[in-house]
Design a protein around this motif. Structure first.
Motif, short mmCIF file in Angstrom:
data_model
loop_
_atom_site.label_atom_id
_atom_site.label_comp_id
_atom_site.label_asym_id
_atom_site.label_seq_id
_atom_site.Cartn_x
_atom_site.Cartn_y
_atom_site.Cartn_z
N ASP A 4 1.00 -1.19 0.29
CA ASP A 4 -0.08 0.37 -0.23
C ASP A 4 1.68 0.82 -0.04
O ASP A 4 0.84 2.55 -1.03
CB ASP A 4 -0.41 0.22 1.23
N LEU A 5 2.20 1.12 0.82
CA LEU A 5 2.95 2.48 0.56
C LEU A 5 3.44 3.21 -0.55
O LEU A 5 3.53 3.49 -0.86
CB LEU A 5 4.57 2.11 2.42
N ILE A 11 1.67 7.10 -6.88
CA ILE A 11 1.18 7.92 -7.12
C ILE A 11 1.71 9.66 -6.44
O ILE A 11 1.37 10.46 -7.10
CB ILE A 11 -0.39 7.34 -6.01
N GLN A 12 2.30 9.06 -5.02
CA GLN A 12 2.59 10.46 -5.20
C GLN A 12 4.04 11.38 -6.16
O GLN A 12 4.40 11.90 -6.57
CB GLN A 12 3.20 10.89 -3.65
N GLU A 25 10.41 5.16 0.52
CA GLU A 25 11.76 4.60 1.28
C GLU A 25 11.00 4.05 2.49
O GLU A 25 11.36 3.07 2.77
CB GLU A 25 12.67 5.74 1.52
N GLU A 26 9.89 4.57 2.76
CA GLU A 26 9.34 3.81 4.51
C GLU A 26 8.95 2.91 3.52
O GLU A 26 9.02 1.27 4.47
CB GLU A 26 8.26 4.12 5.06
N ALA A 27 7.93 2.09 2.59
CA ALA A 27 7.75 1.18 2.17
C ALA A 27 9.52 0.12 1.68
O ALA A 27 9.59 -0.83 2.33
CB ALA A 27 6.85 1.28 0.70
N PHE A 42 12.14 -3.13 -7.50
CA PHE A 42 10.88 -2.01 -8.19
C PHE A 42 11.78 -0.80 -7.50
O PHE A 42 11.03 0.81 -7.93
CB PHE A 42 9.97 -2.63 -7.42
N ILE A 43 11.37 -0.56 -5.97
CA ILE A 43 10.91 0.62 -4.50
C ILE A 43 12.08 1.50 -5.52
O ILE A 43 12.28 2.25 -5.79
CB ILE A 43 10.93 0.31 -3.52
N LEU A 44 13.52 0.81 -5.00
CA LEU A 44 15.10 1.51 -5.36
C LEU A 44 15.47 2.13 -7.28
O LEU A 44 15.32 2.93 -7.02
CB LEU A 44 16.36 -0.07 -5.06
N MET A 45 14.55 1.15 -7.96
CA MET A 45 14.68 2.18 -9.43
C MET A 45 13.88 2.92 -8.90
O MET A 45 13.98 4.04 -10.10
CB MET A 45 14.39 0.18 -9.96
#
Length: 282
Positions: A4-5, A11-12, A25-27, A42-45
């Motif tokens: 969700d994060l 989106i943000q 970063e929290e995710a 995925f998040i780091l990219m």
């Protein structure tokens, strides 16, 4: 909570909110805690992309190096290739060419058609950016060929999803480059080969963005041209669905409208400094 994060952060980021980095970063911290390596990559990219847009190159490179470490740990060859190509951009354009070529060879060897298609388009974009139009065209053509190969097995709904703005980009660049090389017949052939339906809708949706650099009269003409293209293409589709023959005059009107739209777009890009003119290295 982690996913969700991650979704909220994306989106943000799409909306340009500064909080996006903090959310993602929290995710990432939660993903690391639960050991979800794929999501961590995925998040780091995505964090690297966000940093690049904010001109924070050093931070983007750090995100990518960390992502590469996790990709190797996971054994995700596709992610390794994509990340390595992104990292090469920090070394120089020669390294980008080399890394993309290497990635293409590996993707081809392992039968990763979708990845190779993306990398061919990226290599085409890299050559075009540095003015090598003929080399760029070669790789865009290969990207388009691979896309058509993938499209052969798609159902209609899958086809529409697959023909996204990114994948349609290879066709659009081929049209633009052909015009810059004064190869008008090739330009229209690529516009037709893309079957322009989804591409035309995309052009319509992006018309406000593109038209921003145009004078008011040119902007109005551009919008009218987009409307005419969509109307003509819809008329052709309706005739084809009924099994009726399409009058040559109707196809010619569509060809003329497509070339007007492309020419107007190129003129606006040149005026705003987004295109380098007709010249280019061969």
């Amino acid at each position: 909570i982690c996913r969700d994060l991650w979704l909220l952060g994306r989106i943000q980021d799409d909306e340009g909110q500064e909080k996006a980095t903090e959310t993602m970063e929290e995710a990432f911290l939660i993903a690391r805690e639960i050991g979800d390596l794929k999501l961590m990559i995925f998040i780091l990219m995505r964090l690297a992309q966000a940093s690049n847009r904010r001109l924070q190159g050093k931070r983007a490179e750090e995100y990518l190096r960390e992502a590469l470490k996790y990709a190797k740990e996971l054994g995700d060859k596709q992610a390794e290739i994509e990340i390595a190509a992104s990292l090469a951009a920090f070394a120089g354009y020669a390294e980008v060419f080399e890394e993309l070529q290497k990635g293409i060879a590996i993707a081809r060897e392992q039968g990763l058609v979708s990845l190779e298609q993306d990398l061919q388009a990226s290599l085409g974009a890299a050559y075009e950016k540095h003015g090598y139009l003929v080399r760029a065209r070669e790789h865009y053509e290969e990207s388009a060929r691979l896309l058509e190969k993938m499209r052969e097995g798609y159902q209609a709904e899958q086809h529409l999803r697959a023909f996204s703005e990114n994948t349609a980009g290879a066709y659009e660049r081929l049209v633009d480059i052909s015009l810059q090389l004064r190869q008008t017949a090739d330009a229209f052939a690529w516009a037709e080969r893309s079957r322009a339906r989804v591409l035309q809708i995309m052009r319509k949706n992006r018309s406000l963005h593109r038209a921003a650099s145009m004078p008011e009269a040119q902007r109005r003409q551009y919008r009218e041209t987009c409307d005419r293209i969509i109307a003509l293409d819809r008329e052709i589709q309706q005739l084809e669905r009924k099994g009726s023959s399409v009058p040559q005059a109707l196809r010619e009107r569509l060809q003329e409208a497509l070339l007007v739209e492309i020419d107007t777009t190129l003129a606006a890009r040149r005026a705003s400094g987004l295109a380098g003119g007709d010249g280019g290295r061969l």
